[in-house]
Design a protein around this motif. Sequence first.
Motif, PDB file in Angstrom:
ATOM      1  N   VAL A 198       0.831  -1.220   0.147  1.00  0.00           N
ATOM      2  CA  VAL A 198       0.069   0.043   0.090  1.00  0.00           C
ATOM      3  C   VAL A 198       0.745   1.462  -0.168  1.00  0.00           C
ATOM      4  N   ARG A 199       0.475   2.026  -1.134  1.00  0.00           N
ATOM      5  CA  ARG A 199       1.526   3.406  -0.906  1.00  0.00           C
ATOM      6  C   ARG A 199       0.644   4.583  -0.031  1.00  0.00           C
ATOM      7  N   THR A 200       1.370   5.128   0.520  1.00  0.00           N
ATOM      8  CA  THR A 200       0.862   6.163   1.488  1.00  0.00           C
ATOM      9  C   THR A 200       1.693   7.457   1.464  1.00  0.00           C
ATOM     10  N   LEU A 201       1.223   8.551   1.852  1.00  0.00           N
ATOM     11  CA  LEU A 201       1.915   9.719   1.937  1.00  0.00           C
ATOM     12  C   LEU A 201       2.853   9.557   2.958  1.00  0.00           C
ATOM     13  N   ASP A 202       4.095  10.196   2.773  1.00  0.00           N
ATOM     14  CA  ASP A 202       4.925  10.366   3.724  1.00  0.00           C
ATOM     15  C   ASP A 202       4.614  11.548   4.375  1.00  0.00           C
ATOM     16  N   GLN A 203       5.532  12.043   5.123  1.00  0.00           N
ATOM     17  CA  GLN A 203       5.448  13.347   6.161  1.00  0.00           C
ATOM     18  C   GLN A 203       5.828  14.296   5.208  1.00  0.00           C
ATOM     19  N   ALA A 204       6.673  14.178   4.316  1.00  0.00           N
ATOM     20  CA  ALA A 204       7.368  15.168   3.456  1.00  0.00           C
ATOM     21  C   ALA A 204       5.854  15.460   2.211  1.00  0.00           C
ATOM     22  N   MET A 257     -10.632  15.888  -0.507  1.00  0.00           N
ATOM     23  CA  MET A 257     -10.411  15.486  -1.762  1.00  0.00           C
ATOM     24  C   MET A 257      -9.467  14.367  -1.775  1.00  0.00           C
ATOM     25  N   PRO A 258      -9.468  12.991  -2.274  1.00  0.00           N
ATOM     26  CA  PRO A 258      -8.231  11.988  -2.227  1.00  0.00           C
ATOM     27  C   PRO A 258      -7.164  12.441  -2.815  1.00  0.00           C
ATOM     28  N   VAL A 259      -6.064  12.258  -2.464  1.00  0.00           N
ATOM     29  CA  VAL A 259      -4.624  12.618  -2.957  1.00  0.00           C
ATOM     30  C   VAL A 259      -4.319  11.064  -3.704  1.00  0.00           C
ATOM     31  N   ARG A 260      -4.168  11.440  -4.875  1.00  0.00           N
ATOM     32  CA  ARG A 260      -3.710  10.129  -5.633  1.00  0.00           C
ATOM     33  C   ARG A 260      -2.390  10.407  -6.349  1.00  0.00           C
ATOM     34  N   VAL A 261      -1.656   9.009  -6.395  1.00  0.00           N
ATOM     35  CA  VAL A 261      -0.297   9.005  -6.966  1.00  0.00           C
ATOM     36  C   VAL A 261      -0.468   7.764  -8.124  1.00  0.00           C
ATOM     37  N   ASN A 262      -0.366   7.802  -9.404  1.00  0.00           N
ATOM     38  CA  ASN A 262      -0.414   6.850 -10.374  1.00  0.00           C
ATOM     39  C   ASN A 262      -1.898   6.344 -10.285  1.00  0.00           C
ATOM     40  N   GLY A 263      -2.782   7.020  -9.923  1.00  0.00           N
ATOM     41  CA  GLY A 263      -4.215   6.689  -9.916  1.00  0.00           C
ATOM     42  C   GLY A 263      -4.670   5.790  -8.486  1.00  0.00           C
ATOM     43  N   VAL A 292      -6.929  23.430   7.216  1.00  0.00           N
ATOM     44  CA  VAL A 292      -6.303  22.432   6.238  1.00  0.00           C
ATOM     45  C   VAL A 292      -5.896  21.182   7.065  1.00  0.00           C
ATOM     46  N   ALA A 293      -6.596  19.939   6.514  1.00  0.00           N
ATOM     47  CA  ALA A 293      -6.124  18.698   7.242  1.00  0.00           C
ATOM     48  C   ALA A 293      -5.660  17.536   6.111  1.00  0.00           C
ATOM     49  N   VAL A 294      -4.403  17.102   6.352  1.00  0.00           N
ATOM     50  CA  VAL A 294      -4.006  16.077   5.662  1.00  0.00           C
ATOM     51  C   VAL A 294      -3.968  15.008   6.140  1.00  0.00           C
ATOM     52  N   VAL A 295      -4.348  13.562   5.800  1.00  0.00           N
ATOM     53  CA  VAL A 295      -4.621  12.383   6.339  1.00  0.00           C
ATOM     54  C   VAL A 295      -4.145  11.490   5.297  1.00  0.00           C
ATOM     55  N   ASP A 296      -3.575  10.036   6.141  1.00  0.00           N
ATOM     56  CA  ASP A 296      -3.237   8.699   5.159  1.00  0.00           C
ATOM     57  C   ASP A 296      -4.424   8.075   4.900  1.00  0.00           C
ATOM     58  N   PRO A 297      -4.452   7.092   4.084  1.00  0.00           N
ATOM     59  CA  PRO A 297      -5.573   6.519   3.373  1.00  0.00           C
ATOM     60  C   PRO A 297      -6.424   6.016   4.510  1.00  0.00           C
ATOM     61  N   ALA A 333      -4.497  18.806  -3.680  1.00  0.00           N
ATOM     62  CA  ALA A 333      -4.442  17.180  -3.806  1.00  0.00           C
ATOM     63  C   ALA A 333      -3.480  16.919  -5.213  1.00  0.00           C
ATOM     64  N   ALA A 334      -3.667  17.939  -6.152  1.00  0.00           N
ATOM     65  CA  ALA A 334      -2.749  17.690  -7.231  1.00  0.00           C
ATOM     66  C   ALA A 334      -1.295  18.076  -7.087  1.00  0.00           C
ATOM     67  N   ALA A 335      -1.128  18.933  -6.157  1.00  0.00           N
ATOM     68  CA  ALA A 335       0.266  19.136  -5.766  1.00  0.00           C
ATOM     69  C   ALA A 335       1.351  17.912  -5.317  1.00  0.00           C
ATOM     70  N   VAL A 336       0.800  16.897  -4.881  1.00  0.00           N
ATOM     71  CA  VAL A 336       1.853  15.988  -4.311  1.00  0.00           C
ATOM     72  C   VAL A 336       2.743  15.259  -5.324  1.00  0.00           C
ATOM     73  N   GLY A 337       2.444  14.993  -6.606  1.00  0.00           N
ATOM     74  CA  GLY A 337       3.080  14.420  -7.645  1.00  0.00           C
ATOM     75  C   GLY A 337       3.678  12.987  -7.046  1.00  0.00           C
ATOM     76  N   THR A 338       4.844  12.664  -6.795  1.00  0.00           N
ATOM     77  CA  THR A 338       5.139  11.542  -6.314  1.00  0.00           C
ATOM     78  C   THR A 338       5.725  11.608  -4.962  1.00  0.00           C
ATOM     79  N   ALA A 339       5.051  12.309  -4.124  1.00  0.00           N
ATOM     80  CA  ALA A 339       5.418  12.341  -2.711  1.00  0.00           C
ATOM     81  C   ALA A 339       4.972  11.021  -1.769  1.00  0.00           C
ATOM     82  N   ALA A 340       4.677  10.003  -2.620  1.00  0.00           N
ATOM     83  CA  ALA A 340       4.237   8.765  -1.710  1.00  0.00           C
ATOM     84  C   ALA A 340       5.215   7.761  -1.622  1.00  0.00           C
TER      85      ALA A 340
END
Length: 163
Positions: free
Chosen positions: A26-32, A120-126, A54-59, A150-157
């Motif tokens: 499972v991919r998840t956002l890291d702190q960065a 809004m979900p944050v997605r990386v590679n779908g 503003v709140a950011v959460v993991d999956p 959500a689109a700003a994250v890019g590949t930060a997972a």
Amino acid sequence: MTKLATSVGLLAAILAVSAAARTIQVRTLDQAGAEKVLQAAKALAEQRKAPSAVAVVDPAGDLLAFTRMDGVRPASAELAIEKARTAARLQRPTAEIEDNINQGRTAFVTAGIMSLRGGMPVRVNGEVVGAVGIAGMSKETDTEIAKDAAAAVGTAAKTPDHS
């Protein structure tokens, strides 16, 4: 006795392979990544002169990062967290849930989930790797900020290393 030991060893090996075959990564956002989404949302809110929480959460919907800008209503803090949590767990924007309710799917009201726009979900590679929730001035602004952040994250997972 040797035959029994061999059979037990073979069975153990089969079960170990079988258990490994049932795991997933499972991919998840890291702190960065969470901080990147948070900073993007904050900058977008400042540009729009729309103080926000503003709140950011993991999956799973667990909080990774949070900020409450000056001038935002106190209740917005909890709303932002719940919007992000709902978007992560249902893997879709909370605007869709609000639209479903407005179109007659009232069962969502009793589901114990946040049904307000701004998550809004944050997605990386779908793949959903987390979510962002915005609560501020208006549902339209909250939705725009959440979508762009959500689109700003890019590949930060990252894929957790369970070695």
